[in-house]
Write an enzyme that holds these catalytic residues in place. Sequence first.
Site, PDB file in Angstrom:
ATOM      1  N   THR A  76      40.434  31.014  42.147  1.00 50.34           N
ATOM      2  CA  THR A  76      39.493  29.742  41.695  1.00 50.34           C
ATOM      3  C   THR A  76      40.554  28.528  41.412  1.00 50.34           C
ATOM      4  O   THR A  76      41.561  28.913  41.369  1.00 50.34           O
ATOM      5  CB  THR A  76      38.870  30.213  40.367  1.00 50.34           C
ATOM      6  OG1 THR A  76      38.093  31.485  40.519  1.00 50.34           O
ATOM      7  CG2 THR A  76      37.816  29.187  39.962  1.00 50.34           C
TER       8      THR A  76
ATOM      9  N   ASP B  85      31.817  40.417  41.924  1.00 50.02           N
ATOM     10  CA  ASP B  85      31.588  40.197  40.542  1.00 50.02           C
ATOM     11  C   ASP B  85      30.749  41.191  39.833  1.00 50.02           C
ATOM     12  O   ASP B  85      30.695  41.178  38.620  1.00 50.02           O
ATOM     13  CB  ASP B  85      31.640  38.782  40.144  1.00 50.02           C
ATOM     14  CG  ASP B  85      32.935  37.923  40.173  1.00 50.02           C
ATOM     15  OD1 ASP B  85      33.939  38.699  40.005  1.00 50.02           O
ATOM     16  OD2 ASP B  85      32.972  36.810  39.987  1.00 50.02           O
TER      17      ASP B  85
ATOM     18  N   GLY C 116      41.182  32.003  36.933  1.00 46.45           N
ATOM     19  CA  GLY C 116      41.979  33.158  36.558  1.00 46.45           C
ATOM     20  C   GLY C 116      41.064  34.424  36.420  1.00 46.45           C
ATOM     21  O   GLY C 116      41.227  35.107  35.398  1.00 46.45           O
TER      22      GLY C 116
ATOM     23  N   THR D  14      35.251  28.000  43.255  1.00 53.82           N
ATOM     24  CA  THR D  14      36.044  29.248  43.734  1.00 53.82           C
ATOM     25  C   THR D  14      35.507  29.619  44.869  1.00 53.82           C
ATOM     26  O   THR D  14      34.474  29.531  45.218  1.00 53.82           O
ATOM     27  CB  THR D  14      35.838  30.398  42.399  1.00 53.82           C
ATOM     28  OG1 THR D  14      36.637  31.337  42.992  1.00 53.82           O
ATOM     29  CG2 THR D  14      34.492  30.620  42.260  1.00 53.82           C
TER      30      THR D  14
END
Length: 621
Positions: A416, A458, A500, A434
């Site tokens: 990202t 995710d 991150g 990202t």
Amino acid sequence: MRLKRRQFAAAIAALALSVSSAAVASPAFADPRQTEKNPTATGYGGAVSTVDPEASAAAIEVLKRGGNAADAAVAAAATLGVTEPYSAGIGGGGYFVYYDAKTGEVGTIDGRETAPAAMPHDAFINPATGEPYKFTPDLVTSGVSVGVPGTAATWERALERWGTLGLDEALKPAIKVANRGFVVDETFRQQTEDNKARFSNFTSTQQLFLPGGESPAVGSIFKNPELAATYRLLAKEGTSAFYNGPLAEEIAATVQAPPKVGEPTLPVPVGFMTTQDLADYKVLNQDPTHMKYRGYDVYGMAPSSSGGTTVGEALNILEPFNLSEMQPTDALHHYFEASALAFADRGAYVGDPAFVDVPTDALLDPAFGKERSCLINPTAAATKPVKPGDVENYDGACPASAAPLADETDTENISTTNLTVADKWGNVVEYTLTIEQTGGSGIVVPGRGFLLNNELTDFSTVYDPEDPNRIEPGKRPRSSMSPTIILAEGKPFLALGSPGGSTIITTVLQTILNRVDLGMDISEALAAPRAAQRNTATVTAEPAFIQSYGSQLTALGHELVPAGDAFTSAAEIGAATAIEFREDGKLVAVAEPERRGGGSAMVVSSGDQPSNGHGKGPKSK
């Protein structure tokens, strides 16, 4: 600290690799390029901080020509799609937060990727074995991990709501950089090397990033004329050219049938995206999250991101403690414990609000935070993971101790990018964008010059009907992106964000702690060594953090382990950017001095010329 690389780049340009027409090596001194990085810049008239000097220069160019913060942010983001293609680009998504100086209001855009309409609940299960795909590298390097991109639509919406330029003008700096190329630095080469095994599975990705089978040499010039052509298409026709027509057909075809080499080394599960999914994609205008901390108004990103709720809840948990009078180790202990409690609630309650009833008001209620703070033992770490709080029954009083839950699965990755922009009228942008993994899915859309994301990883890998982040068609996966704007008495005080993965939340939280509670200036606060407690048995920490605080925190019951993963050679957390707004009107733009090769902070004017005016600035559409 200033990093000067022009002379170095020129000296080794003769060693540059010969490459294809997509990525061309040529003498680094043939055309002046932005290679110098300043991590801190102070001045007036507007400011920007990004991880890359080309992107920061693009934003400054727009500001100097009369554009506002929204215009400059889009220009910088598009340029990052050229120079930071493994972290950002039109194949991904993100969250855009804007402070409007004229109205004093903060607005946001949710440009998160979505799951295709045909996405099954068992999409991450290998049909041949009945077991989940191995997350790295099998699942991330796939068509099934690709969500419908939202970045291009975010740019267009941001310019419509707040900008003064059209998309065609905002894309000009990025088109120039893509055509004339940028100087390859150590970070770009290393990220290419880290992804070499993945990229080698796709013909289009090999052609662009591994010409001749090798990573571009440090000091060579990397050009991407295919991406320049794609940007020109969007400049001419708008984002309808991305979500409809031939480009949409090519994106969908790439997801459904990735352009694999003859003998791929990975399984590359195919995806489900169709042209209809692209045509149906919508960015969302949203209200920000809002809470108060130490008298400041803190605004963040609401779900589908978990950033605003988790940062905000952790700050509410810390509010009862006088951290400024503690020793640094004790303050960091409280930071760890507050973060773990907030992450427990994130895992239990936060998902896409179109599919999940997210208790945002409860999570940001000071009474809920105060009640959660009762669980912090000032002299000993709690056993992790800790249990989520009861969002339906709380009164701010200390409850009885609760048993811990099982570990939360967390698959978000470290990549990202983030940018921060302010203009002379006082408008501010905090934007995190990202493609998820460093290198995204690893798949370049053939002939178009950009990588597709792997954002759908995710979602939780195994479907659980009770999990707020379970896979569902059309759903946005939970994100940790935390673009944050902090106001003092209604005026900007600090804007910050970071890449991150799930450590974005802890990076933003720790930077606020450093600046507001521990008395660091913003440059020190951002550069300080980092550690991330995300309700797990161990704390991920940078080596410098372990060296400075490890023994003291271990004595309190924290187990610190070094940062780093299989997709990066760097043991570091985040790559933040920030701008602080001084009472005298001076802007302090701050980027990383070291992480990810160092960032680039710039101001319009470094002289003593206060900014003036307010609002958007003149319209030029």
